[in-house]
Design an enzyme around this catalytic site. Structure first.
Site, PDB file in Angstrom:
ATOM      1  N   ARG A  75       0.811  -1.221   0.000  1.00 19.00           N
ATOM      2  CA  ARG A  75       0.000   0.000   0.000  1.00 19.00           C
ATOM      3  C   ARG A  75       0.843   1.270   0.000  1.00 19.00           C
ATOM      4  NH1 ARG A  75      -3.878  -2.848  -1.957  1.00 19.00           N
ATOM      5  NH2 ARG A  75      -5.093  -4.085  -0.472  1.00 19.00           N
ATOM      6  N   ARG A 142       2.403 -13.363  -5.927  1.00 22.28           N
ATOM      7  CA  ARG A 142       2.302 -13.191  -4.472  1.00 22.28           C
ATOM      8  C   ARG A 142       2.713 -14.481  -3.753  1.00 22.28           C
ATOM      9  NH1 ARG A 142      -3.764 -11.567  -3.632  1.00 22.28           N
ATOM     10  NH2 ARG A 142      -3.117 -11.213  -1.471  1.00 22.28           N
ATOM     11  N   HIS A 173      -4.229 -17.871   1.942  1.00 25.01           N
ATOM     12  CA  HIS A 173      -5.657 -17.891   2.249  1.00 25.01           C
ATOM     13  C   HIS A 173      -6.029 -19.362   2.455  1.00 25.01           C
ATOM     14  CE1 HIS A 173      -4.817 -14.366  -0.322  1.00 25.01           C
ATOM     15  NE2 HIS A 173      -5.734 -13.728   0.385  1.00 25.01           N
ATOM     16  N   HIS A 185     -12.571 -11.662  -5.603  1.00 30.12           N
ATOM     17  CA  HIS A 185     -13.054 -10.294  -5.449  1.00 30.12           C
ATOM     18  C   HIS A 185     -14.323 -10.073  -6.273  1.00 30.12           C
ATOM     19  CE1 HIS A 185      -8.842  -9.861  -4.170  1.00 30.12           C
ATOM     20  NE2 HIS A 185      -9.267  -8.844  -3.459  1.00 30.12           N
ATOM     21  N   ASP A 255     -11.903 -13.026   5.285  1.00 30.84           N
ATOM     22  CA  ASP A 255     -11.418 -12.152   4.230  1.00 30.84           C
ATOM     23  C   ASP A 255     -12.459 -11.044   4.051  1.00 30.84           C
ATOM     24  OD1 ASP A 255      -9.885 -11.087   2.183  1.00 30.84           O
ATOM     25  OD2 ASP A 255      -9.671 -12.974   1.094  1.00 30.84           O
TER      26      ASP A 255
END
Length: 360
Positions: A75, A142, A173, A185, A255
């Site tokens: 971020r 990732r 996850h 998402h 999540d």
């Protein structure tokens, strides 16, 4: 007030660079246990530190979180924040020099945590324990590696670096998001493998690291041969397998409940309140709802009102163990400020080791 009565299971976000009146009102609610930041909450280190100081002045017990992994999920990237490599880069380094890779992973964890803590952030949702099957665009680089042994060892090294800087960790996850193509998402991924296959492969890092992980975030993925519900809403996955079979005793976060896959349970689209209650019923300690504070923040207010009503009707009961797990994630030791951190020889050495392209 008993510890159970003060259970604060909700993690929410705030609108901008400083708190507004609506943010302050929501953060004062005893149902809120933490804040998650995004890029919109960042201008520079001084601003972020001031925002976090204001949050802690309101509620010292609030857990200030961020998704800050390195690579494309980071971020904060400017004004003194190191652009950390992707986890795949560490996995590639492993193939050339395993010991150098573990050293770099520890250094990455230390730099990541030390830089965040210098600005008042308590906790990052890292490391990713998903395996790189080459199918998932949302996981991709990732992931450390395809081999669960490499993933577990590099993740443990990175977690050691986090710990050196006084930060807890969160494996995600569970039990594995890397095998499915769909992005949770915007869709509901389905992994049709059986339990034996998943436990022998994607979930192995959780088995090996069960005593080391401080927190786990389950996947918004359905594994129909195990349960018809996504893992984050499945008591079979969370209570029977993660806690019972694997022996994990840390905190479990849902999540993001704003995601498409998060609220479509048993064929129905649930309200945010019902989705959060379902996650807690299944075995989550904390429910995470992101990106709802911008504008009027009506969804967040509905969630807080809905949880207050559920508590009054005893549909939801505070849990002392869940609250203890939340509080265990708060840092125990004070952090160095930015100037002191940059002067620190330990930090300087970690910077040299964190970037795989640099000489040792």
């Amino acid at each position: 007030m008993t510890q159970a009565a003060s259970h604060a299971p909700l993690i929410i976000d705030v609108a901008g660079l400083a708190l507004n009146d609506a943010d302050r009102r929501r953060l004062a609610d005893p149902l809120v246990g933490g804040v998650i930041h995004f890029a919109r909450n960042w201008q520079d280190r001084a601003q972020l530190a001031a925002l976090n100081a204001e949050i802690k002045a309101l509620r010292p017990d609030l857990l200030i979180c961020v998704d800050h992994e390195g690579g494309r999920v980071q971020r904060f990237r400017t004004d003194g924040f190191t652009r950390l490599p992707s986890m795949r880069a560490l996995g590639e380094l492993w193939m050339a020099d395993p010991m150098r890779a573990t050293q770099a992973a520890t250094a990455c964890g230390f730099v990541l945590a030390a830089e965040l803590r210098a600005c008042g952030v308590d906790f990052s949702f890292t490391p990713v324990l998903d395996l790189d099957h080459g199918a998932s665009s949302v996981i991709g680089d990732r992931s450390f590696h395809r081999d669960p042994r490499v993933v577990a060892l590099l993740a443990k090294s990175l977690m050691h670096g986090l710990l050196q800087a006084g930060m807890a960790n969160c494996g995600k996850h569970f039990p594995g998001h890397g095998f499915v193509r769909a992005d949770s998402h915007v869709a509901i991924p389905v992994d049709r493998r059986g339990l034996k296959t998943i436990l022998a492969d994607d979930a192995r890092p959780y088995d090996w690291l069960a005593g080391t992980l401080a927190a786990v975030m389950p996947a918004h993925v359905i594994y129909p041969k195990v349960d018809a519900r996504p893992a984050g809403f499945s008591s079979k996955w969370l209570r029977q397998i993660l806690r019972g079979r694997l022996g994990f005793d840390g905190a479990v976060f849902s999540d993001d409940l704003s995601m498409e896959a998060a609220r479509r349970i048993d064929g129905q689209l649930l309200s945010y309140t019902d989705a959060a209650l379902s996650a807690l019923d299944a075995g989550c300690d904390l429910a995470l709802l992101c990106n709802q504070s911008v504008g009027e923040g009506r969804v967040l207010d509905e969630l807080l009102d809905g949880f207050a009503a559920a508590r009054r009707s005893r549909r939801w009961r505070p849990d002392a163990d869940s609250e203890a797990r939340r509080r265990a994630l708060l840092p125990r030791a004070p952090a160095l400020d930015g100037d002191a951190l940059r002067r620190s020889p330990v930090y300087q050495r970690a910077l040299e080791m964190a970037l795989p392209g640099r000489p040792a």
